[in-house]
Scaffold this active site. Sequence first.
Site, mmCIF file in Angstrom:
data_model
loop_
_atom_site.group_PDB
_atom_site.id
_atom_site.type_symbol
_atom_site.label_atom_id
_atom_site.label_comp_id
_atom_site.label_asym_id
_atom_site.label_seq_id
_atom_site.Cartn_x
_atom_site.Cartn_y
_atom_site.Cartn_z
ATOM 1 C CB SER A 23 -12.532 50.355 -166.286
ATOM 2 O OG SER A 23 -11.613 50.168 -165.249
ATOM 3 C CE1 TYR A 79 -11.843 45.365 -168.355
ATOM 4 C CE2 TYR A 79 -10.792 46.984 -166.930
ATOM 5 C CZ TYR A 79 -11.932 46.323 -167.352
ATOM 6 O OH TYR A 79 -13.133 46.613 -166.781
ATOM 7 C CE LYS A 114 -14.051 47.580 -170.200
ATOM 8 N NZ LYS A 114 -15.467 47.273 -170.467
HETATM 9 N N1 NAD Z 1 -17.164 45.251 -161.667
HETATM 10 C C1 NAD Z 1 -16.264 46.233 -161.730
HETATM 11 O O1 NAD Z 1 -15.544 46.539 -160.753
HETATM 12 C C2 NAD Z 1 -16.082 46.994 -162.992
HETATM 13 C C3 NAD Z 1 -15.290 48.140 -162.975
HETATM 14 C C4 NAD Z 1 -15.102 48.844 -164.125
HETATM 15 C C5 NAD Z 1 -15.722 48.433 -165.292
HETATM 16 N N2 NAD Z 1 -16.478 47.311 -165.307
HETATM 17 C C6 NAD Z 1 -17.098 46.912 -166.560
HETATM 18 O O2 NAD Z 1 -18.479 46.690 -166.372
HETATM 19 C C7 NAD Z 1 -18.916 45.633 -167.232
HETATM 20 C C8 NAD Z 1 -19.626 44.554 -166.448
HETATM 21 O O3 NAD Z 1 -18.737 44.102 -165.435
HETATM 22 P P1 NAD Z 1 -19.070 42.830 -164.520
HETATM 23 O O4 NAD Z 1 -18.395 43.070 -163.241
HETATM 24 O O5 NAD Z 1 -20.533 42.566 -164.551
HETATM 25 O O6 NAD Z 1 -18.254 41.699 -165.318
HETATM 26 P P2 NAD Z 1 -18.587 40.134 -165.449
HETATM 27 O O7 NAD Z 1 -17.310 39.465 -165.801
HETATM 28 O O8 NAD Z 1 -19.363 39.648 -164.279
HETATM 29 O O9 NAD Z 1 -19.568 40.104 -166.708
HETATM 30 C C9 NAD Z 1 -19.098 40.192 -168.009
HETATM 31 C C10 NAD Z 1 -19.965 39.284 -168.848
HETATM 32 O O10 NAD Z 1 -19.522 39.355 -170.212
HETATM 33 C C11 NAD Z 1 -19.710 38.070 -170.762
HETATM 34 N N3 NAD Z 1 -18.884 37.858 -171.946
HETATM 35 C C12 NAD Z 1 -17.535 37.692 -172.000
HETATM 36 N N4 NAD Z 1 -17.159 37.436 -173.259
HETATM 37 C C13 NAD Z 1 -18.275 37.473 -174.014
HETATM 38 C C14 NAD Z 1 -18.522 37.259 -175.394
HETATM 39 N N5 NAD Z 1 -17.531 36.972 -176.259
HETATM 40 N N6 NAD Z 1 -19.790 37.363 -175.847
HETATM 41 C C15 NAD Z 1 -20.798 37.627 -174.992
HETATM 42 N N7 NAD Z 1 -20.628 37.819 -173.673
HETATM 43 C C16 NAD Z 1 -19.373 37.730 -173.194
HETATM 44 C C17 NAD Z 1 -19.301 37.114 -169.646
HETATM 45 O O11 NAD Z 1 -19.857 35.827 -169.884
HETATM 46 C C18 NAD Z 1 -19.870 37.793 -168.421
HETATM 47 O O12 NAD Z 1 -21.144 37.295 -168.097
HETATM 48 C C19 NAD Z 1 -17.669 45.160 -167.954
HETATM 49 O O13 NAD Z 1 -17.623 45.810 -169.211
HETATM 50 C C20 NAD Z 1 -16.547 45.620 -167.096
HETATM 51 O O14 NAD Z 1 -15.366 45.827 -167.847
HETATM 52 C C21 NAD Z 1 -16.686 46.587 -164.179
#
Ligand code: NAD
Lengths: 320, 320
Positions: free
Chosen positions: B119, B143, B147
């Site tokens: 991120s 966070y 990362k």
């Molecule tokens: N959406 C954004 O703006 C954004 C930006 C930068 C990075 N990211 C990264 O992209 C990835 C996906 O993001 P997202 O928006 O889909 O997030 P999200 O929160 O919708 O999905 C994350 C998933 O991880 C699962 N999770 C959490 N703890 C867990 C565990 N202990 N074991 C198994 N699963 C677990 C959660 O249940 C959830 O379904 C993440 O790594 C996030 O950091 C997202």
Amino acid sequence: MNIIITGAAGFLGQRLAAALLQNNVLPFERLILADINTPRPPLEDARVRCVALDLSQPQAAETLIDADCGVLFHLAAIVSSHAESDFDLGMQVNFDATRQLLEVARHKAPAMKFIFTSSLAVFGGELPALIDDGCAVTPQSSYGTQKAMCELLINDYARKGFVDGRVLRLPTISVRPGKPNKAASSFASGIIREPLHGEAAVCPVSPELTLWLSSPGRVVQNFIHAATLPASAFGVSRTVNLPGISVSVRQMLAALREVAGEQVSSLVRFEPDEAINRIVASWPGNFDVRRALAMGFGADEDFQQAIRAFLRDEQAQGEG
Amino acid sequence: MNIIITGAAGFLGQRLAAALLQNNVLPFERLILADINTPRPPLEDARVRCVALDLSQPQAAETLIDADCGVLFHLAAIVSSHAESDFDLGMQVNFDATRQLLEVARHKAPAMKFIFTSSLAVFGGELPALIDDGCAVTPQSSYGTQKAMCELLINDYARKGFVDGRVLRLPTISVRPGKPNKAASSFASGIIREPLHGEAAVCPVSPELTLWLSSPGRVVQNFIHAATLPASAFGVSRTVNLPGISVSVRQMLAALREVAGEQVSSLVRFEPDEAINRIVASWPGNFDVRRALAMGFGADEDFQQAIRAFLRDEQAQGEG
Ligand SMILES: NC(=O)c1ccc[n+]([C@@H]2O[C@H](COP(=O)([O-])OP(=O)(O)OC[C@H]3O[C@@H](n4cnc5c(N)ncnc54)[C@H](O)[C@@H]3O)[C@@H](O)[C@H]2O)c1
Ligand SMILES: NC(=O)c1ccc[n+]([C@@H]2O[C@H](COP(=O)([O-])OP(=O)(O)OC[C@H]3O[C@@H](n4cnc5c(N)ncnc54)[C@H](O)[C@@H]3O)[C@@H](O)[C@H]2O)c1
């Protein structure tokens, strides 16, 4: 207030312990020296406690740290070539043990000054000629990677108020006494020390390679200085590139000739070693250290001075 | 060849799974969807397996990965505000679970493409106006720290040939459907989504704040592209700043007005929230992504396009 040194049986740990006992810049009640190899007290002094402790064991940090610890100098490490050949050991000692110490400090002694010795090995790859605080960390070794991960973690612990962390990125230390070690930079002392002892030395890198160096005496002074600064002196980042001097291997040998004569300096021969060269050539040779200087950290005047300091130390040892 | 998605019950995980099943850019035998909340298959498809798994448990990675795994998209994470309020949970899921997956991959499937979603939160503090690959990583959140530590570790695993790691630094994703979440950037979708649903929305940051955005459809395309590239395309670093668009909150609301009218865009009111602002204002708003574009990664054309894509998706959902 107690002070703990980890890696206290090591080269810099022994020198730091001696300096803390000899000068009174940092007053303390007890000085606890911890290492996997039982550390010797550098001087007879009732304030010293020596502890044999493998920091990679789960309970080690818990055993070592209590609420009376005001400053922890965390020097224990697996050095560069060793961490490269034994990745898992490097992760355990360089990263996991550091994290363990931070966790225990957070819960038992959050006001503790946690001084961590990082390295210019966090840099690597395509680098600008002059490294400043805005330069990306792109380590080309597992040692550099592990140090860089610790830097991030310590900055976060400090930001959250879990512990008063301070990270010092050390230059390569030269001239280091004793035997060659498993650091990729071992030659940077060997090519000076061995000839001064009348022995031949092999230089595994090109004479044009530029190194960023500090004498051990100077770096130990900087360690102690780091523990006397208020947290506010660090500003936005707890990581400091310590001052050093930028010298090529050729200039190092010229300094050796100047201090000890042609016969001594001619004891060095060049035999390129690709494995060593790959690691060392990826390290930067020059830094913009205006921030560190403004914070009161210092550098050697020139490399001749570092050689003379080494000779003085050896003489003192011989007499001691 | 099997593909695994962790965090597959999450927002991007569900979209990625649907895209992998719908197009044939990345052919596979089995698609394994793993999440602590049992994932639903986005479509009926015999190739899908759903696994409920807490990746922070010691044996989780061992259970999940076998030698047939060719690509692992590791998306599971504790998002920014949540990792800030629960430091230990963030360390366990964002860092330890990633390390566990890397370790098992190293021993069971070293040729695996390990795609990690990082991120722009790895950046922070005093930043240049335009971020490039040489810019230091100085996270101002746990966070971002977690990362950034994973990025370093994955680069080292890749360098050593332990696993074929690839790190994608995602822009903030907008417009995200569904409910607000615990990401500090949640408002970046809320101020568009809620008004489009006829609801009032609160913007906790200044209209002048510039964000670096990508639509979810575009970022999922980039995930899949990352898995089709040869390792050599990455050059010296496995970390890529993904393309995005640089827009201020004011421009986002202007785009909303353009697409949906004044009545909709006027549903947003400003109520500064210092905690959110501190985190989000430390993120960069513009990147030099020439390297990513040359590697074939893409960006949205403008923010209007991202809003229209959101409306199309909602309509398709409504009909589906
Ligand atoms: N959406 C954004 O703006 C954004 C930006 C930068 C990075 N990211 C990264 O992209 C990835 C996906 O993001 P997202 O928006 O889909 O997030 P999200 O929160 O919708 O999905 C994350 C998933 O991880 C699962 N999770 C959490 N703890 C867990 C565990 N202990 N074991 C198994 N699963 C677990 C959660 O249940 C959830 O379904 C993440 O790594 C996030 O950091 C997202
Ligand atoms: N000397 C340099 O050029 C240089 C340069 C940059 C950084 N550093 C860093 O400075 C610190 C001190 O360096 P040094 O030159 O004194 O190294 P050294 O190898 O002489 O000392 C390290 C000490 O750590 C101890 N140690 C290793 N594993 C341990 C464990 N599991 N538990 C407890 N102790 C353990 C060793 O026994 C040794 O005494 C290290 O962190 C090193 O990475 C040194």
